[in-house]
Design a protein around this motif. Structure first.
Motif, PDB file in Angstrom:
ATOM      1  N   GLU A 174      17.091  13.024 -38.350  1.00  0.00           N
ATOM      2  CA  GLU A 174      17.443  13.253 -36.952  1.00  0.00           C
ATOM      3  C   GLU A 174      17.379  14.732 -36.602  1.00  0.00           C
ATOM      4  O   GLU A 174      16.863  15.109 -35.540  1.00  0.00           O
ATOM      5  CB  GLU A 174      18.837  12.699 -36.655  1.00  0.00           C
ATOM      6  CG  GLU A 174      18.901  11.184 -36.669  1.00  0.00           C
ATOM      7  CD  GLU A 174      20.330  10.654 -36.570  1.00  0.00           C
ATOM      8  OE1 GLU A 174      21.297  11.463 -36.642  1.00  0.00           O
ATOM      9  OE2 GLU A 174      20.484   9.427 -36.435  1.00  0.00           O
ATOM     10  N   ASP A 182      13.787  15.811 -36.332  1.00  0.00           N
ATOM     11  CA  ASP A 182      13.210  15.382 -35.048  1.00  0.00           C
ATOM     12  C   ASP A 182      13.660  16.301 -33.922  1.00  0.00           C
ATOM     13  O   ASP A 182      12.855  16.671 -33.055  1.00  0.00           O
ATOM     14  CB  ASP A 182      13.612  13.935 -34.739  1.00  0.00           C
ATOM     15  CG  ASP A 182      12.961  12.936 -35.677  1.00  0.00           C
ATOM     16  OD1 ASP A 182      11.976  13.288 -36.366  1.00  0.00           O
ATOM     17  OD2 ASP A 182      13.449  11.779 -35.725  1.00  0.00           O
ATOM     18  N   GLN A 183      14.928  16.678 -33.937  1.00  0.00           N
ATOM     19  CA  GLN A 183      15.443  17.582 -32.914  1.00  0.00           C
ATOM     20  C   GLN A 183      14.763  18.949 -32.979  1.00  0.00           C
ATOM     21  O   GLN A 183      14.428  19.529 -31.952  1.00  0.00           O
ATOM     22  CB  GLN A 183      16.961  17.755 -33.057  1.00  0.00           C
ATOM     23  CG  GLN A 183      17.751  16.577 -32.578  1.00  0.00           C
ATOM     24  CD  GLN A 183      17.624  16.382 -31.084  1.00  0.00           C
ATOM     25  OE1 GLN A 183      17.677  17.344 -30.318  1.00  0.00           O
ATOM     26  NE2 GLN A 183      17.438  15.154 -30.675  1.00  0.00           N
ATOM     27  N   ALA A 212      11.773  19.553 -34.102  1.00  0.00           N
ATOM     28  CA  ALA A 212      10.405  19.376 -33.615  1.00  0.00           C
ATOM     29  C   ALA A 212      10.376  19.351 -32.086  1.00  0.00           C
ATOM     30  O   ALA A 212       9.505  19.980 -31.464  1.00  0.00           O
ATOM     31  CB  ALA A 212       9.804  18.091 -34.182  1.00  0.00           C
ATOM     32  N   GLU A 213      11.322  18.660 -31.468  1.00  0.00           N
ATOM     33  CA  GLU A 213      11.389  18.619 -30.008  1.00  0.00           C
ATOM     34  C   GLU A 213      11.691  19.999 -29.435  1.00  0.00           C
ATOM     35  O   GLU A 213      11.085  20.422 -28.447  1.00  0.00           O
ATOM     36  CB  GLU A 213      12.449  17.614 -29.543  1.00  0.00           C
ATOM     37  CG  GLU A 213      12.043  16.176 -29.717  1.00  0.00           C
ATOM     38  CD  GLU A 213      10.806  15.808 -28.909  1.00  0.00           C
ATOM     39  OE1 GLU A 213      10.707  16.202 -27.727  1.00  0.00           O
ATOM     40  OE2 GLU A 213       9.934  15.131 -29.473  1.00  0.00           O
ATOM     41  N   GLN A 214      12.622  20.707 -30.045  1.00  0.00           N
ATOM     42  CA  GLN A 214      12.960  22.043 -29.570  1.00  0.00           C
ATOM     43  C   GLN A 214      11.765  22.993 -29.712  1.00  0.00           C
ATOM     44  O   GLN A 214      11.543  23.845 -28.857  1.00  0.00           O
ATOM     45  CB  GLN A 214      14.169  22.603 -30.333  1.00  0.00           C
ATOM     46  CG  GLN A 214      15.468  21.920 -29.991  1.00  0.00           C
ATOM     47  CD  GLN A 214      15.853  22.116 -28.541  1.00  0.00           C
ATOM     48  OE1 GLN A 214      15.829  23.231 -28.027  1.00  0.00           O
ATOM     49  NE2 GLN A 214      16.200  21.040 -27.875  1.00  0.00           N
ATOM     50  N   TRP A 215      10.999  22.841 -30.768  1.00  0.00           N
ATOM     51  CA  TRP A 215       9.829  23.686 -30.961  1.00  0.00           C
ATOM     52  C   TRP A 215       8.797  23.446 -29.857  1.00  0.00           C
ATOM     53  O   TRP A 215       8.187  24.386 -29.351  1.00  0.00           O
ATOM     54  CB  TRP A 215       9.216  23.443 -32.338  1.00  0.00           C
ATOM     55  CG  TRP A 215       8.197  24.481 -32.661  1.00  0.00           C
ATOM     56  CD1 TRP A 215       6.856  24.310 -32.727  1.00  0.00           C
ATOM     57  CD2 TRP A 215       8.427  25.868 -32.927  1.00  0.00           C
ATOM     58  NE1 TRP A 215       6.237  25.496 -33.018  1.00  0.00           N
ATOM     59  CE2 TRP A 215       7.188  26.466 -33.144  1.00  0.00           C
ATOM     60  CE3 TRP A 215       9.571  26.646 -33.000  1.00  0.00           C
ATOM     61  CZ2 TRP A 215       7.058  27.817 -33.428  1.00  0.00           C
ATOM     62  CZ3 TRP A 215       9.428  27.990 -33.284  1.00  0.00           C
ATOM     63  CH2 TRP A 215       8.190  28.553 -33.498  1.00  0.00           C
ATOM     64  N   LYS A 216       8.643  22.169 -29.457  1.00  0.00           N
ATOM     65  CA  LYS A 216       7.729  21.854 -28.356  1.00  0.00           C
ATOM     66  C   LYS A 216       8.198  22.520 -27.071  1.00  0.00           C
ATOM     67  O   LYS A 216       7.386  23.070 -26.311  1.00  0.00           O
ATOM     68  CB  LYS A 216       7.640  20.340 -28.150  1.00  0.00           C
ATOM     69  CG  LYS A 216       6.892  19.620 -29.235  1.00  0.00           C
ATOM     70  CD  LYS A 216       6.906  18.118 -28.989  1.00  0.00           C
ATOM     71  CE  LYS A 216       6.303  17.347 -30.150  1.00  0.00           C
ATOM     72  NZ  LYS A 216       6.380  15.892 -29.929  1.00  0.00           N
ATOM     73  N   VAL A 217       9.501  22.490 -26.824  1.00  0.00           N
ATOM     74  CA  VAL A 217      10.054  23.133 -25.625  1.00  0.00           C
ATOM     75  C   VAL A 217       9.819  24.637 -25.680  1.00  0.00           C
ATOM     76  O   VAL A 217       9.413  25.253 -24.687  1.00  0.00           O
ATOM     77  CB  VAL A 217      11.564  22.815 -25.480  1.00  0.00           C
ATOM     78  CG1 VAL A 217      12.201  23.660 -24.394  1.00  0.00           C
ATOM     79  CG2 VAL A 217      11.778  21.335 -25.212  1.00  0.00           C
TER      80      VAL A 217
END
Length: 69
Positions: A24, A27-28, A30-35
């Motif tokens: 988890e 995944d968080q 990875a999402e923050q890196w996209k942002v």
């Protein structure tokens, strides 16, 4: 003798929970890196626009001495 089996089960449950938590968190991240990447692209675009506007405005303003000189 059931005590070691209970300890093993407890450790297996704890390991499974930790593995889920790590997934988890990954995944968080990875999402923050996209942002962060999206925000960096926007910042770069805004910087380019600002510099272009600054260049346009700078050529219109003559460099003169103030009246009190």
């Amino acid at each position: 003798m059931t005590m070691p089996a209970d300890r093993l089960t407890t450790l297996e449950i704890r390991a499974a929970e930790q593995e889920k938590t790590i997934e988890e968190l990954s995944d968080q991240i990875a999402e923050q890196w996209k942002v962060i990447e999206r925000m960096q692209r926007k910042l770069d675009a805004l910087t380019d626009r600002f510099l272009a506007l600054e260049e346009q405005a700078a050529s219109d303003v003559p460099v003169t001495k103030p009246p009190h000189w």
